[in-house]
Design an enzyme around this catalytic site. Structure first.
Site, PDB file in Angstrom:
ATOM      1  N   HIS A  23       0.846  -1.198   0.000  1.00 48.42           N
ATOM      2  CA  HIS A  23       0.000   0.000   0.000  1.00 48.42           C
ATOM      3  C   HIS A  23       0.876   1.240   0.000  1.00 48.42           C
ATOM      4  O   HIS A  23       1.937   1.281   0.597  1.00 48.42           O
ATOM      5  CB  HIS A  23      -0.949   0.010   1.202  1.00 48.42           C
ATOM      6  CG  HIS A  23      -0.291  -0.304   2.511  1.00 48.42           C
ATOM      7  ND1 HIS A  23       0.017  -1.590   2.879  1.00 48.42           N
ATOM      8  CD2 HIS A  23       0.132   0.484   3.516  1.00 48.42           C
ATOM      9  CE1 HIS A  23       0.598  -1.581   4.066  1.00 48.42           C
ATOM     10  NE2 HIS A  23       0.699  -0.324   4.472  1.00 48.42           N
ATOM     11  N   HIS A  79       0.965   5.081   1.118  1.00 48.58           N
ATOM     12  CA  HIS A  79       0.345   6.107   1.967  1.00 48.58           C
ATOM     13  C   HIS A  79       0.449   7.451   1.241  1.00 48.58           C
ATOM     14  O   HIS A  79       1.537   7.836   0.793  1.00 48.58           O
ATOM     15  CB  HIS A  79       1.095   6.262   3.292  1.00 48.58           C
ATOM     16  CG  HIS A  79       1.055   5.074   4.205  1.00 48.58           C
ATOM     17  ND1 HIS A  79       0.199   4.987   5.280  1.00 48.58           N
ATOM     18  CD2 HIS A  79       1.783   3.932   4.224  1.00 48.58           C
ATOM     19  CE1 HIS A  79       0.411   3.846   5.935  1.00 48.58           C
ATOM     20  NE2 HIS A  79       1.370   3.183   5.305  1.00 48.58           N
TER      21      HIS A  79
END
Ligand code: 5GP
Length: 148
Positions: free
Chosen positions: A134, A136
């Site tokens: 992922h 951010h």
């Protein structure tokens, strides 16, 4: 219920300082693995999240423990072995580029015209707690350097 799950759940109800400590604890107690993660349930909408962007390959939703006025996570809908950036292979080049390009689109959508920060935590030392890659996207305040 795993230790990791308990740490994440408790972070939902803790004060800010405790959250910061428990996020690190969650990262240090998370075992890098190919096991399904909480993000699978976010993708399937089994667990609710605030989605800010979605297409056939990428999902972007607000982080439950925001580190700034804007804190969004961008993930591939299909993990394909990409538990973290350190597991990237040549076949992942397209999705990696798409995640970053989508981060730029979402930054614009969120009005982050003065700048923003992109972070990809990797492994225990990088404070990664969820083993589904992922990105951010954090913004809406002045960032500092070096990071903690
Ligand atoms: P990492 O520490 O692995 O780089 O980032 C994982 C992020 O996922 C953390 O910032 C954490 O707040 C976020 N997170 C964990 N569980 C949930 C959840 O159930 N919903 C949302 N929206 N974010 C979550």
């Amino acid at each position: 219920m795993s230790h990791h799950r308990v740490a994440i759940l408790s972070s939902h109800i803790s004060p800010v300082s405790a959250v910061m400590a428990s996020e690190k604890e969650a990262a240090l107690s998370a075992t890098p693995s190919d096991a399904p993660t909480i993000f699978d349930k976010i993708i399937s909408k089994e667990i609710p999240s605030t989605v800010v962007y979605e297409d056939d390959k990428v999902l972007a939703f607000r982080d439950i423990t925001p580190q700034g006025p804007v804190h969004i996570l961008l993930i591939p809908k299909v993990r394909d072995g990409l538990t973290g950036l350190s597991k990237a292979e040549e076949r992942h080049i397209d999705i990696l580029g798409r995640l970053l390009y989508t981060a730029k689109l979402v930054a614009k959508q969120e009005g982050l015209d003065e700048g923003f920060r992109i972070v990809i935590n990797d492994g225990p030392q990088g404070c990664q707690s969820v083993y589904h890659i992922h990105v951010h996207l954090i913004g809406g305040r002045q960032m500092n350097w070096p990071p903690g």
